[in-house]
Design an enzyme around this catalytic site. Structure first.
Site, PDB file in Angstrom:
ATOM      1  CD  GLU A   1      59.779  44.518  35.771  1.00 15.14           C
ATOM      2  OE1 GLU A   1      59.265  45.228  34.902  1.00 15.14           O
ATOM      3  OE2 GLU A   1      60.348  43.443  35.540  1.00 15.14           O
TER       4      GLU A   1
ATOM      5  CD  GLU B   1      57.616  39.706  36.232  1.00 15.58           C
ATOM      6  OE1 GLU B   1      57.884  39.880  35.029  1.00 15.58           O
ATOM      7  OE2 GLU B   1      57.027  40.553  36.925  1.00 15.58           O
TER       8      GLU B   1
HETATM    9  C1  GAL Z   1      58.280  42.272  33.368  1.00 17.13           C
HETATM   10  C2  GAL Z   1      56.976  42.785  33.974  1.00 17.13           C
HETATM   11  C3  GAL Z   1      55.788  41.946  33.594  1.00 17.13           C
HETATM   12  C4  GAL Z   1      55.818  41.615  32.131  1.00 17.13           C
HETATM   13  C5  GAL Z   1      57.102  40.908  31.853  1.00 17.13           C
HETATM   14  C6  GAL Z   1      57.195  40.394  30.439  1.00 17.13           C
HETATM   15  O1  GAL Z   1      59.200  43.270  33.259  1.00 17.13           O
HETATM   16  O2  GAL Z   1      57.079  42.840  35.362  1.00 17.13           O
HETATM   17  O3  GAL Z   1      54.612  42.599  33.934  1.00 17.13           O
HETATM   18  O4  GAL Z   1      55.712  42.766  31.388  1.00 17.13           O
HETATM   19  O5  GAL Z   1      58.160  41.801  32.077  1.00 17.13           O
HETATM   20  O6  GAL Z   1      58.333  39.620  30.320  1.00 17.13           O
END
Ligand code: GAL
Length: 749
Positions: free
Chosen positions: A389, A462
């Site tokens: 990210e 994610e």
């Molecule tokens: C993303 C990140 C993860 C975690 C997640 C929580 O932005 O890559 O490590 O923090 O959010 O939803």
């Protein structure tokens, strides 16, 4: 010939490093510890995350055998968080930045053969140093501290093999080929001819190849490449049949020799604009992210527990891929993924922040260290070469991609972003698509994200997470929405052929910094809690497997009239892979053959059954003020009942359920196993709101990690027992304040 000796037992540890400690041979004030070791054991939650960000000191007295005198000796560290300085007898002999990748330090030039007490000292800085990734900004996880993976001693001849890379080109052809690269070290620059022998066996099975090759050396390091072809009867590695092979490479030159062994598999993995293909067959990726963290001991869990996580992901949640967010994980975890057929997306350490030039050098080093450590794992199908990210940094990411491609041309690269229209320097656009907030659709189309006018290899890495944190003991409606968000995204992924798959955030709840999570230093983002106990959302994944493998039937309910807003249990979502279900409430005539909702969930293999007022009459369950009754739900497969779930109208504590993952452990090195405790009602369902106190008494050569008195949260709790270097029988007594005692026996061999 090499000798590898595990040196994970009998270290000496001092939590408070003081200047000059590395110069002294004294062990005063040091406690004896075994590895994996965490520098500070933490409470379960509500702790200060600066508590473990300390500089500590480890010592190891070395008394090497006389016969090693003329040999080359290295100490091999698998993971020290986060910056290690290594000394032998007070002399500085090496350092390493970064807590997730291994490093070797040669010790024989500094070893004092006249003494039987050489002291190896490791000064471990576990602070969040801004010169080392992932540090420098905020991070949503904890990195813990200490020598948290194993350490070994490697004793070699002057000529030895430092690594091998096994490639399997054109794997879909009938007769298989293997291309092997062998890195030979020639410490004292001998000039000699080399004889290589290469053997390939089925892992723990028959020999399938044996051949000899010649070479010569005079330089201190040289790489050799060999081709083997026309291999017959080779079985491919895939998700269902993870056939592994083992290669042994032996080198002999003059009086010197060495043998290097590694496992590998024959498989072809390819991300395309039309999805992901394994051995030419389309596979929709259904995965979760994993943090390698555990309650109390952080990262410092031994082999068995690392393996268990892989097992849970593959054989309990029935996933086909795990992303090692956000760093290279334990070799034991990866080895297990190879063995059970769980695909892996592995990435370098980092989280949003990009540091200065010195920091970026460590990033590049991390790419190299990750790839050369792991390139023979068939389970790994993609290298993540961006800081998770982070913003675009074309110079840095052109470099990381180039390093990955030059080291390993057999795998594609990815790099996880959350920004749209990012420059596509990798082979696969890997995107954290957090668009689904319950209102907006589950996933974006890839071109909306990439900003390109054509499809590219694309994967969602994610979703969910902070969009909808959910505790295992949260209210039923919230848990239903949590589960359905996971399901909706998966469903959308299945419906879009240009998406290779989707990897949810996250498998297990994890400890984190105060800037994230629920304020108690936990991010409740898992589909399982920190003890790896299921939330309802776990069943959204678990149910996506053929009932031939395991029939699944999990209604998302605590089965009570008054838990949901306004009351009742409708709509009742039932995660199942059955053909249909029957539902029986009290003495009412059962409602037969309720089918999965294929209309709403047309993509996923096994949609849930949803019971609502289109299925049953309002009068059946009745309203607030009426009696509540028992229920039975039966799942059918091929016309037969294969699974049944019962609910009682009046739950009371009935059974103290206690189960250990393993009842045999080893004493030769640190070992551990999890014990899960649940308070169950008359039908075997968890009592979600019971406040019980569990006392744990351990008798024998083991200790409990964390406190020996714990509260049951959401009806269940877990803990781990670890061995202490002694064989024997361990009796564990678990006492519930409401249900009395249960005993469990573990044999430590
Ligand atoms: C993303 C990140 C993860 C975690 C997640 C929580 O932005 O890559 O490590 O923090 O959010 O939803």
């Amino acid at each position: 010939m090499r000798e590898i000796l595990l040196m994970s037992n009998n270290w000496y540890y001092n939590k408070e490093y003081q200047e000059g400690m590395e110069k002294s041979g004294s062990l005063k004030g040091f406690e004896k510890v075994n590895l994996p070791h965490t520098n500070v054991e933490l409470p379960y939650n509500y702790f200060n995350e600066e508590d473990f960000q300390i500089v500590s000191c480890y010592k190891y007295p070395l008394d090497l055998k006389e016969e090693y005198k003329d040999r080359i000796v290295y100490v091999h560290f698998e993971g020290v968080m986060a910056y290690a300085k290594v000394y032998l007898n007070g002399e500085f002999i090496g350092e390493h930045k970064g807590g997730y990748t291994p490093f070797d330090i040669r010790i024989d030039p500094y070893y004092d053969w006249s003494s039987s007490n050489n002291i190896l000292t490791v000064v471990v800085d576990s602070s969040e140093r801004s010169d080392i990734p992932p540090f420098g900004g905020q991070i949503d996880y904890l990195t813990y501290g200490g020598i948290y993976r194993d350490v070994s001693l490697g004793v070699y001849d002057d000529i030895f093999i430092s690594n091998i890379k096994i490639e399997t080109p054109d794997v879909l052809e009938d007769k298989k080929k293997v291309h092997v690269k062998v890195w030979v070290d020639n410490i004292n620059s001998h000039t000699c001819d080399l004889d290589f022998e290469i053997k390939i066996n089925e892992y723990q099975g028959e020999e399938v190849y044996k051949g000899s090759f010649k070479g010569s050396i005079e330089e201190t390091k040289k790489t050799f490449e060999f081709d083997i072809d026309n291999l017959e009867g080779i079985k491919l590695w895939d998700i269902d049949n993870p056939n592994l092979y083992e290669m042994s490479v032996t080198v002999t030159g003059g009086d010197f020799s060495d043998e290097y062994r590694d496992r590998f598999g024959f498989r072809k993995a390819e991300f395309t604009p039309k999805g992901f293909f394994l051995n030419g067959k389309h596979v929709k990726i259904r995965g979760l992210n994993r943090h390698q963290a555990f309650p109390y001991v952080g990262y410092a869990m031994p082999k068995r527990v690392q393996e268990k996580d892989a097992d849970i992901l593959k054989n309990d949640l029935h996933l086909n891929l795990v992303r090692t967010s956000h760093y290279p994980q334990s070799k034991h975890f990866l080895n297990k993924c190879d063995e059970i057929g769980l695909l892996v997306f592995e990435e370098i350490p980092g989280w949003q922040h990009i540091g200065d030039d010195e920091w970026k050098e460590v990033v590049k080093q991390n790419v190299e260290e990750m790839i050369v450590r792991d390139w023979n794992h068939p389970s790994i199908i993609l290298w993540g070469v961006r800081i998770n990210e982070s913003q675009d940094d074309d110079e840095l990411y052109t470099a990381t991609n180039a390093i990955a491609r030059s080291l390993d041309s057999t795998r594609q690269t990815g790099g996880v972003r959350y920004i749209t229209g990012s420059n596509m320097l990798e082979d696969v656009y890997t995107m954290n698509d957090f668009i689904h907030d319950g209102v907006r659709g589950p996933l974006r189309k890839q071109q909306e994200v990439t900003g390109l006018d054509h499809d590219v290899p694309y994967m969602v890495t994610e979703y969910n997470g902070h969009m909808y944190p959910t505790k295992r003991f949260d209210q039923e409606e919230r848990q239903m929405e949590h589960s359905l968000r996971h399901l909706r995204v998966q469903n959308a992924s299945y419906l879009d052929d240009s998406i290779s798959g989707a990897i949810g955030w996250v498998a297990f709840d994890y400890n984190t910094h105060k800037d994230f999570g629920a304020g108690d230093r936990i991010c409740y983002h898992g589909v399982m809690d920190m003890f790896r106990i299921h939330k309802f959302a776990a069943y959204a994944y678990k149910s996506q497997v053929s009932p031939e493998v395991e029939p699944v039937l999990q209604p998302v309910t605590f089965w009570t009239r008054g838990e949901r807003s306004i009351g009742g249990v409708l709509p009742l979502v039932i995660f199942t892979n059955c053909d249909y279900i029957d539902f029986q409430y009290g003495d009412f005539e059962p409602i037969r053959k309720i089918y999965p909702d294929r209309q709403t969930y047309a993509g996923i293999p096994y949609p849930p059954v949803v019971i609502d007022l289109s299925v049953l009459d309002e009068k059946m369950l009745g309203l607030w003020g009426m009696k509540w009754e028992d229920a039975v739900i039966r799942g059918y497969y091929k016309g037969e009942v294969v699974i049944e779930k019962r609910f009682t109208k009046a739950p009371v504590p009935t059974e103290l359920y206690v189960e250990a993952d393993d009842t045999e452990l080893v004493s030769t090195q640190k070992d551990a196993t999890r014990i899960v405790v649940k308070i169950l009602d008359q039908c075997g369902n968890i009592l979600p709101f019971i406040d019980d106190i569990i006392k744990i008494k351990v008798d024998g050569p083991a200790r409990v990690q964390g406190p020996s008195e714990v509260v049951v949260k959401g009806g269940a709790v877990g803990f781990w027992i670890e061995t202490v270097n002694e064989p024997g029988v361990v009796n564990i007594e678990i006492t519930s304040s409401v249900l009395g005692k249960k005993k469990i026996t573990i044999n430590v061999k």
